[in-house]
Enzyme design. Sequence first.
Site, PDB file in Angstrom:
ATOM      1  N   ASP A  60      -0.478   0.883  -2.048  1.00  0.00           N
ATOM      2  CA  ASP A  60      -1.535   2.007  -2.803  1.00  0.00           C
ATOM      3  C   ASP A  60      -1.963   2.978  -1.838  1.00  0.00           C
ATOM      4  O   ASP A  60      -1.762   2.911  -0.737  1.00  0.00           O
ATOM      5  CB  ASP A  60      -2.978   1.015  -3.190  1.00  0.00           C
ATOM      6  CG  ASP A  60      -2.616   0.118  -4.272  1.00  0.00           C
ATOM      7  OD1 ASP A  60      -1.792   0.493  -5.130  1.00  0.00           O
ATOM      8  OD2 ASP A  60      -3.482  -0.852  -4.462  1.00  0.00           O
ATOM      9  N   PRO A  61      -2.410   4.124  -2.298  1.00  0.00           N
ATOM     10  CA  PRO A  61      -2.816   5.229  -1.305  1.00  0.00           C
ATOM     11  C   PRO A  61      -3.696   4.821  -0.260  1.00  0.00           C
ATOM     12  O   PRO A  61      -3.597   5.255   0.629  1.00  0.00           O
ATOM     13  CB  PRO A  61      -3.208   6.265  -2.415  1.00  0.00           C
ATOM     14  CG  PRO A  61      -2.483   5.938  -3.673  1.00  0.00           C
ATOM     15  CD  PRO A  61      -2.261   4.632  -3.674  1.00  0.00           C
TER      16      PRO A  61
END
Length: 320
Positions: A60-61
């Site tokens: 995920d970012p």
Amino acid sequence: MLRLPTVSGNASLTPISRPRRPVDGVLLLDKPSGITSNAALSLVKRSFNAEKAGHTGTLDPLASGLLPICLGSATRFAQFLLDADKRYVATVRFGVTTTTLDAEGDVVATKPLGFTRADLVAALARFTGAIRQTPPAHSALKFEGRPHYEYARRGIDVPRPEREVTIHELRLLDWQSPDAVIDVTCSKGTYVRTLASDVGDALGCGAHLRALRRTRTGGFDIANAITLDALEGMEPADRDHRLEPPAVLVSHLPRLRLAGDAARRFLHGGPVQAEAMSEGVAAVYAGERLIGVADVAAYVASPRRTIATGTDRGSNPVEK
């Protein structure tokens, strides 16, 4: 950090790009937080000027850490890292729940903490082993062709069936209320933010994932990874020297060595004899060169993926 090229002045001008080149190997990238895995993949692909690239499991970012990038023929074996166990260092904030189960979401509720360190350790023990998880509403899993997060952003509930995952180890590294730092070793498909939320619910106060760093995937360790900034500062030849050979992706598999007609038959998609090989999946070599992966049954090796001919009867998580 590596940045995508921009064009100044006349907007009609097209930036000059170098021809793509065949590059084969695996780069161990230390992805920074704040960018998607696909953005990191694009930057690495451009840095090597590679024809083909794919990653081996999305971060995920919010998350940072180990993101192996496969280039060229290595993309054909990316699945073996997608299926591998992963290890993370997770920072969990207790007493606050969010819409996304992590720090990027909106706060849903806050509750006081009423547990001790001993209670936390006991709760972590209950989540070790085979457990059932419900994937988060904000995830890339798809329902009727669209990712779950698209539905969640529109306030639409869609089915999210539970699935079994395995938590091999869950160890408390530090506890400074309301934050815990936890070492997590888990199977593929595990959502650490779901795990954080579930532990918070078990302790009666809720929780969300504040930070996440992947430190290991399969046999690869973050200690051997390189950052985007360091990669940018290298000469092209030095970048190439950072690449591991594609064979590292299947080094855990038993080896089947072929020669002559058998190797040629395999490369053209034909089954070959595999005497004394156990049933399962095997890495196939012609001499010291990896030429593919085979499914072995009844002493016959059937090609699943090969390097030379493009024979591939399975899915391939590759960005081309």
